[in-house]
Write a protein that holds these residues in place. Structure first.
Motif, PDB file in Angstrom:
ATOM      1  N   LEU A   1       0.820  -1.211   0.000  1.00  0.00           N
ATOM      2  CA  LEU A   1       0.000   0.000   0.000  1.00  0.00           C
ATOM      3  C   LEU A   1       0.855   1.262   0.000  1.00  0.00           C
ATOM      4  N   THR A   2       1.915   1.262   0.797  1.00  0.00           N
ATOM      5  CA  THR A   2       2.746   2.465   0.882  1.00  0.00           C
ATOM      6  C   THR A   2       3.688   2.592  -0.308  1.00  0.00           C
ATOM      7  N   GLY A   3       4.081   1.490  -0.898  1.00  0.00           N
ATOM      8  CA  GLY A   3       4.991   1.522  -2.035  1.00  0.00           C
ATOM      9  C   GLY A   3       4.262   1.648  -3.355  1.00  0.00           C
ATOM     10  N   LYS A   4       3.558   0.623  -3.723  1.00  0.00           N
ATOM     11  CA  LYS A   4       2.884   0.559  -5.022  1.00  0.00           C
ATOM     12  C   LYS A   4       1.745   1.575  -5.146  1.00  0.00           C
TER      13      LYS A   4
ATOM     14  N   VAL B   1      -8.322   4.209   2.594  1.00  0.00           N
ATOM     15  CA  VAL B   1      -7.117   4.676   1.892  1.00  0.00           C
ATOM     16  C   VAL B   1      -7.300   4.513   0.383  1.00  0.00           C
ATOM     17  N   GLU B   2      -8.576   4.569  -0.021  1.00  0.00           N
ATOM     18  CA  GLU B   2      -8.971   4.594  -1.433  1.00  0.00           C
ATOM     19  C   GLU B   2      -8.534   3.366  -2.223  1.00  0.00           C
ATOM     20  N   VAL B   3      -8.607   2.195  -1.585  1.00  0.00           N
ATOM     21  CA  VAL B   3      -8.346   0.946  -2.289  1.00  0.00           C
ATOM     22  C   VAL B   3      -9.672   0.508  -2.903  1.00  0.00           C
ATOM     23  N   ASP B   4      -9.756   0.628  -4.241  1.00  0.00           N
ATOM     24  CA  ASP B   4     -10.979   0.260  -4.957  1.00  0.00           C
ATOM     25  C   ASP B   4     -10.842  -1.149  -5.527  1.00  0.00           C
ATOM     26  N   SER B   5     -11.822  -1.569  -6.320  1.00  0.00           N
ATOM     27  CA  SER B   5     -11.828  -2.933  -6.836  1.00  0.00           C
ATOM     28  C   SER B   5     -10.627  -3.227  -7.734  1.00  0.00           C
TER      29      SER B   5
END
Length: 84
Positions: free
Chosen positions: A13-16, A33-37
């Protein structure tokens, strides 16, 4: 494998996905943290490659915390510790 699945997810999450390290902990809900599909699919593919496992579509979802996602993945890979 070094580290836990939760640590690995945080690193991805912090890198990619360029999420600030201050924003993400094991208790962070992925959608916060705006992780979508699309990001979930990419996260799954990265984890599959790193852990040598298969993750079915829908296994991870944006309402999970990092820790919940790690627990699900760890159950797929009995050799991986889930929590940090």
């Amino acid at each position: 494998m070094t580290g836990s699945v939760a640590t690995m997810i945080i690193e991805i999450l912090t890198g990619k996905f360029e999420v600030s390290s201050e924003e993400v902990t094991t208790g962070t809900v992925l959608e916060d943290v705006e992780v979508d599909s699309l990001a979930l699919l990419e996260l799954s593919l990265i984890l599959e490659k790193r852990l040598g496992i298969s993750i079915e579509e829908g296994t991870l979802h944006s309402r999970q915390t990092v820790e919940e996602a790690a627990d699900v993945i760890a159950r797929l890979d009995d050799t991986a510790p889930a929590a940090v």
